[in-house]
Design a protein around this motif. Structure first.
Motif, short mmCIF file in Angstrom:
data_model
loop_
_atom_site.label_atom_id
_atom_site.label_comp_id
_atom_site.label_asym_id
_atom_site.label_seq_id
_atom_site.Cartn_x
_atom_site.Cartn_y
_atom_site.Cartn_z
N GLU A 1 0.30 2.14 -4.55
CA GLU A 1 0.01 2.58 -2.97
C GLU A 1 0.50 4.09 -2.74
O GLU A 1 0.01 4.62 -1.66
CB GLU A 1 -0.06 1.50 -2.10
CG GLU A 1 -0.59 0.34 -2.45
CD GLU A 1 -2.30 0.53 -2.51
OE1 GLU A 1 -2.89 1.09 -1.86
OE2 GLU A 1 -2.54 -0.43 -3.69
N THR B 1 8.73 -3.97 -2.52
CA THR B 1 7.91 -3.58 -3.71
C THR B 1 7.74 -4.27 -4.83
O THR B 1 8.38 -5.11 -5.43
CB THR B 1 8.69 -2.23 -4.45
OG1 THR B 1 9.17 -1.16 -3.39
CG2 THR B 1 8.13 -1.65 -5.57
N THR C 1 7.12 5.69 -6.98
CA THR C 1 6.53 4.95 -5.80
C THR C 1 5.76 3.42 -6.24
O THR C 1 5.54 3.17 -7.64
CB THR C 1 5.35 5.87 -5.25
OG1 THR C 1 4.11 5.96 -6.04
CG2 THR C 1 5.82 7.18 -4.64
N ASP C 2 5.39 2.90 -5.49
CA ASP C 2 4.50 1.85 -5.75
C ASP C 2 2.90 2.22 -6.14
O ASP C 2 2.78 3.65 -5.90
CB ASP C 2 4.47 0.52 -4.75
CG ASP C 2 3.68 0.92 -3.33
OD1 ASP C 2 3.01 1.98 -3.31
OD2 ASP C 2 3.92 0.03 -2.71
N ARG D 1 3.66 4.31 -1.81
CA ARG D 1 4.76 4.16 -0.85
C ARG D 1 6.18 4.17 -1.77
O ARG D 1 6.18 3.73 -2.80
CB ARG D 1 4.79 2.75 -0.28
CG ARG D 1 3.54 2.57 0.80
CD ARG D 1 3.11 1.27 1.04
NE ARG D 1 2.72 0.04 -0.03
CZ ARG D 1 2.15 -0.90 0.01
NH1 ARG D 1 1.30 -0.91 1.07
NH2 ARG D 1 2.21 -1.73 -1.13
#
Length: 255
Positions: A224, A232, A221-222, A226
């Protein structure tokens, strides 16, 4: 998907040949508008990839590092012909050819070829991940004190609260390294590294690697939390248990 994978691997091999022809030779280096370097090798490698994909999938859209986006389709190819151009220019082997396919905003196939290492990783959704002829699987780790961490570019973290989080990881992890670009992701996918943390990336850098890590049993993910998408800019990749632990600690520190 198997046809797309076959085409992507052919395209990567063509780009490999172009890049290796110029690698460690004398190159004229230009600077793009974003201050990143570019050479004839980047442009010729991307042209080779676009030519092969275009012949097999003329209706698909393509977005590449050097020539931008062409076409409009639910099927979008994401290309970085030489990810790690700075390493390439300096004669270091830490660069790769990155080719991914996104369908309806979901990453479904990726090829990451590192010809200077004679190593190619690839994955298709639901088909597992492979490095050369070996099945790749992440190592299950749930304790930071037992984990080997690979850091990429962390420039944007240095100016905010997440810098303290990065320092905490360095203090607590079993080992930290800074290989950069594709290398940490390949090692994560095969269980030789336990997490990759980066900032200042774009989707072309990590699209193929995201599929490979996911299909090897990891989570990417990133910072955060996400899932990877066209916007990204950061990466947290690890085994599921370690990923959750690192993400929670990041959020706790950064608020």
């Amino acid at each position: 998907m198997q046809q797309a994978l076959s085409v992507a691997r052919d395209a990567a091999r063509a780009a490999d040949r172009v890049a290796m022809h110029y690698f460690r030779g004398r190159l004229e280096v230009e600077t793009k508008a974003d201050e990143s370097p570019v050479t004839i090798a980047d442009r010729e490698a991307e042209s080779a990839i676009r030519d092969i994909i275009g012949r097999h999938f003329p209706d698909h859209a393509i977005d590449g590092e050097e020539f931008g986006r062409a076409g409009s389709s639910r099927c979008l190819w994401l290309i970085d012909p030489i990810d790690g151009t700075r390493s390439f220019i300096r004669g270091l082997p830490f660069w790769s050819v990155q080719i991914a396919l996104m369908v309806d905003d979901e990453l479904v196939m990726g090829v990451s070829s590192a010809p200077a290492f004679a190593e190619t990783a690839w994955a298709v959704s639901g088909g597992g991940a492979w490095i050369n002829d070996r099945r790749a699987r992440v190592r299950p780790v749930n304790e930071l004190s037992r984990a080997d961490i690979s850091f990429g570019n962390l420039r944007s973290l240095a100016g905010d609260a997440r810098w303290a989080w990065a320092g905490q990881i360095v203090a607590e992890a079993a080992r930290c390294r800074g290989y950069g670009d594709f290398y940490g992701y390949h090692r994560l996918a095969e269980g030789a590294q336990d997490a990759v943390i980066e900032s200042d990336v774009n989707i072309l850098d990590i699209a193929a690697l995201a599929v490979i890590v996911r299909e090897a049993g990891g989570v990417l993910t990133d910072l955060e939390g996400r899932p990877p998408g066209l916007d990204t800019r950061s990466v947290l990749a690890a085994s599921p248990e370690l990923h959750q632990q690192l993400l929670s600690s990041c959020h706790a520190i950064s608020g």
